[in-house]
Structures are given as C-alpha cells and as structure tokens.
Design a protein around this motif. Sequence first.
Motif, PDB file in Angstrom:
ATOM      1  N   ALA A  50      -3.373   4.721 -67.996  1.00 25.99           N
ATOM      2  CA  ALA A  50      -3.075   3.480 -67.818  1.00 25.99           C
ATOM      3  C   ALA A  50      -2.550   3.227 -66.455  1.00 25.99           C
ATOM      4  CB  ALA A  50      -2.161   2.923 -68.858  1.00 25.99           C
ATOM      5  N   GLN A  51      -1.800   3.861 -65.939  1.00 26.48           N
ATOM      6  CA  GLN A  51      -1.122   3.681 -64.449  1.00 26.48           C
ATOM      7  C   GLN A  51      -2.091   3.775 -63.668  1.00 26.48           C
ATOM      8  OE1 GLN A  51       2.347   3.008 -64.233  1.00 26.48           O
ATOM      9  NE2 GLN A  51       1.392   2.346 -62.508  1.00 26.48           N
ATOM     10  N   ARG A  55     -13.619  -4.755 -67.590  1.00 28.22           N
ATOM     11  CA  ARG A  55     -13.044  -5.674 -68.498  1.00 28.22           C
ATOM     12  C   ARG A  55     -11.563  -5.690 -68.150  1.00 28.22           C
ATOM     13  NH1 ARG A  55     -18.032  -7.368 -68.894  1.00 28.22           N
ATOM     14  NH2 ARG A  55     -18.408  -8.387 -70.661  1.00 28.22           N
ATOM     15  N   PRO A  56     -10.992  -6.803 -67.886  1.00 26.36           N
ATOM     16  CA  PRO A  56      -9.488  -6.864 -67.671  1.00 26.36           C
ATOM     17  C   PRO A  56      -8.827  -6.299 -68.923  1.00 26.36           C
ATOM     18  CG  PRO A  56     -10.442  -9.054 -67.117  1.00 26.36           C
ATOM     19  CD  PRO A  56     -11.540  -8.258 -67.735  1.00 26.36           C
ATOM     20  N   SER A  57      -7.707  -5.795 -68.784  1.00 24.12           N
ATOM     21  CA  SER A  57      -6.975  -5.084 -70.166  1.00 24.12           C
ATOM     22  C   SER A  57      -5.605  -5.225 -69.917  1.00 24.12           C
ATOM     23  CB  SER A  57      -7.593  -3.813 -70.398  1.00 24.12           C
ATOM     24  OG  SER A  57      -7.137  -2.904 -69.380  1.00 24.12           O
ATOM     25  N   ILE A  58      -4.992  -5.186 -71.299  1.00 18.90           N
ATOM     26  CA  ILE A  58      -3.451  -5.077 -71.411  1.00 18.90           C
ATOM     27  C   ILE A  58      -3.357  -3.531 -72.132  1.00 18.90           C
ATOM     28  CG2 ILE A  58      -1.443  -5.786 -72.347  1.00 18.90           C
ATOM     29  CD1 ILE A  58      -2.402  -8.517 -72.307  1.00 18.90           C
ATOM     30  N   LYS A  91      -2.894  -4.347 -66.906  1.00 14.87           N
ATOM     31  CA  LYS A  91      -1.582  -4.559 -67.168  1.00 14.87           C
ATOM     32  C   LYS A  91      -1.077  -3.548 -68.341  1.00 14.87           C
ATOM     33  CE  LYS A  91       0.842  -8.474 -67.513  1.00 14.87           C
ATOM     34  NZ  LYS A  91       1.731  -8.313 -66.097  1.00 14.87           N
ATOM     35  N   MET A  92       0.137  -3.025 -68.404  1.00  9.66           N
ATOM     36  CA  MET A  92       0.630  -1.849 -69.173  1.00  9.66           C
ATOM     37  C   MET A  92       1.938  -2.310 -69.715  1.00  9.66           C
ATOM     38  SD  MET A  92       1.274   2.144 -68.688  1.00  9.66           S
ATOM     39  CE  MET A  92       2.324   2.099 -66.999  1.00  9.66           C
ATOM     40  N   ILE A  93       1.839  -2.046 -71.276  1.00 12.33           N
ATOM     41  CA  ILE A  93       3.218  -2.278 -72.030  1.00 12.33           C
ATOM     42  C   ILE A  93       3.736  -0.976 -72.538  1.00 12.33           C
ATOM     43  CG2 ILE A  93       4.498  -3.356 -73.668  1.00 12.33           C
ATOM     44  CD1 ILE A  93       2.372  -5.894 -73.492  1.00 12.33           C
ATOM     45  N   LEU A  94       4.361  -0.290 -72.433  1.00 10.79           N
ATOM     46  CA  LEU A  94       4.977   0.929 -72.731  1.00 10.79           C
ATOM     47  C   LEU A  94       5.445   0.762 -74.372  1.00 10.79           C
ATOM     48  CD1 LEU A  94       7.007   2.924 -70.307  1.00 10.79           C
ATOM     49  CD2 LEU A  94       4.694   3.122 -70.875  1.00 10.79           C
ATOM     50  N   GLN A  95       5.016   1.405 -75.514  1.00  8.95           N
ATOM     51  CA  GLN A  95       5.213   1.227 -76.731  1.00  8.95           C
ATOM     52  C   GLN A  95       6.756   0.839 -77.101  1.00  8.95           C
ATOM     53  OE1 GLN A  95       2.486   2.417 -79.969  1.00  8.95           O
ATOM     54  NE2 GLN A  95       4.275   3.281 -80.991  1.00  8.95           N
TER      55      GLN A  95
END
Length: 377
Positions: A306-307, A288-291, A316-320
């Motif tokens: 995540a990396q 599954r694709p994810s953020i 894709k990753m978003i740091l909090q």
Amino acid sequence: MEKHQASLLESSIALVITGGGTGGHVYPGIAVAKELQHQIPSASLLFIGTNAGFEAKIVPHEGFNLQTVDVEGFKSRGIVGKARALAKLPLAVLRARRLLKAVKPDVVFGTGGYVSLPVMYAAYLSRIPTVTLEPNRQPGMANKLIRRIVDRIAICFEETASAFPQRKVVFTGNPIRKEFSVIGKIPPPDKGMTCNILIMGGSRGASRINQALIDALPYLETQRDYLMFTHQTGPDDYEVVREGYARQGFRAEVLKYIDDTPKMYAKAHLVICRAGASTVAELRASRRPSILIPYPHGDRHQEFNAQALVDKGLAKMILQEYLDGKVLADSLLHCLNNPDAMAQVWANTNEASEKTAAEQVVDLCLQLAGKRSLSPV
C-alpha cells in the motif's frame, strides 16, 4: 525460413508453474499460463501445488492440470508446527523431482508461497532453468530462501530490487488478467450524478472493512444521493451489510462474491480494499484511485504494498488499527472533496511497458528455454 524454424522451436515448450496458498500466488501463474497458450497453443503446462491451498480449486477450474506435493507453511506456527513443516520438505523435494522428471519441462516458473520452495529447489537440483516472481514489495520467505539458486527474479515493485542479486532481477510487474490493462487505457466513466464506490475485502470478505463502512454511512448523509456502493461482503456479513445500507437509505449493490471483478473496476470511481499483491497490480493497471486498508497480520507485506501506491500519489492508506466509521468517512470525503487529486490518478501515464507483465514473464521463460534470444537483464 527463420520464422518457420522459430515457430517449430517454440512449439515444443513445456512449462511447470508452482506456487499457491492464496489467490495472490495462484492468479499470476494462471495469467502466465494463459498468455503462453495464447502465444504457443501447443505448449505443455503443469501446475504443482498442494491439496489444501487455493490452487486446489482454482487451477482445475481454469482448465489446467494440477499435481500436488505434501508441504506446509512456516508462518505463525509454534515450534512443533515448524518442526513438522521442516520434516516434510525432503519428501516434498523428492516428489517434485519425480514430477519434473516425468514432465521434462524447459522452465519452471514459481509465483511464491511455501509450496514453491521444494519445487524450485528440485528444479535447481535437476538443472532446469527457473524464474521466480516476487509479487510483493517486501519479499516473502520462500523467495528469500531461493534467491541464490534461481536464474531470474521477476519483481513487481521497483523498490524490491535491492533485496535480490541485481544480475538476476527483471522488473515485469505482476501478471494479471488483460482486462485490467484495457480498463486503464480508456477514459474514466462520466460521474454524472453518481459516484461509484467499490468495496472489496478479498474472496471471503473482510469483517472490519464491512463494519467500518456501515458505521461510516451516518457521516456521509450529505452525499447520500451522490454515492452508489458496490460492496463485496463475503458470505458471513452479507445480510448485516445489506440491512445496514437499507437502514441508512443508501443505494448499494451488495454481493457475497464478485465473479467479474474487471467489470466492477471499469465502472468504479474509487476502490476501498485490501492491499494484496494482485489487488495492487489491478489498481495500477486499471488506474483506479483507492483507499487501501492493509491486512494487518503476518509480515506486514500488504502495508508495504500500500505504501508504494501512497508514495506515488495513487492511493490513501488507513491502517486497520486506526480504522473506524469516522476515519473511513473522513478519508472518503477527502477524496470526494479533492477531485483534482482523484483525476490525477486517471491522468497518470500507465506505468506498464507496451507488453503486459504476463507477456514479459513468458518472454523470460522462453529466453531461458532457448526459444528466444536471451536479452540482458
């Protein structure tokens, strides 16, 4: 005749599983226990954990026997707290040795977390073969401390191998429920007129993710009729999130807790979630694709997890620290506007071998117990 003898040998297997504190250390042990039961119904199984950890509720609920030791973690504690935790270790080791003497296991399997430390050391002192699982890309403290005394180290990220003695390392992946691997082997659901977005923040939810998603909705107005959200909020934010979707006019199934996670993965086109070890394993298995929005505290192990997926083009990753409504909306829109990138995640060959991670860990345990031929590491 040989098969009959092998069956008789395998029927006598006794396995102790230790680890806990969080679901990431409990569910892999349960997956391995169920796989061993599937292969050898007469297998003897015992979990060793604590009264305070996640395992105290989940292990008995899953039908397994749980014994406990009195031990505490070291993370995020002051000098007094760390001194108290250290003082408890000798008694925890003694208690674990008594439990192991009573059970006489062929192998002890650890899934990490502070409770595994005294139990794995007790197994070493008792000369019982041991396998430990490192579920995260960045090794945890417990596994760093026991890496020289265990017999095998099962890793879930190839990059983790360099942190351990090479002769002991086996790449297995993270044991999870088989349903996720089944999901990864079937074609993705047809989007049709709807793109299903699954949002999860863990069993208790994640307030920052919940709020950021509601704040993102005004930026997603052009996609209102196309998006369908399934959102696990945790108990605290349920009403606020439900009202937020209704106020903005978006379709959403808002749940305090998701009981059947594989079912939700199966219908999801994109997952927005934390990056715990079990979650990352589920994403990889189900393709599954994810953020990913890693939990920011502690030793940053979720960021490293995540990396690993980002490096493979799977997420894709978003740091909090950078998370807000617009950033989350921009990331979501980027995924929607680049369907080829999302499709590539579906198309990627499943990274797992023909055997699941749980099957591979069971193989390791049976090999060390002398129930199957010992394969080279």
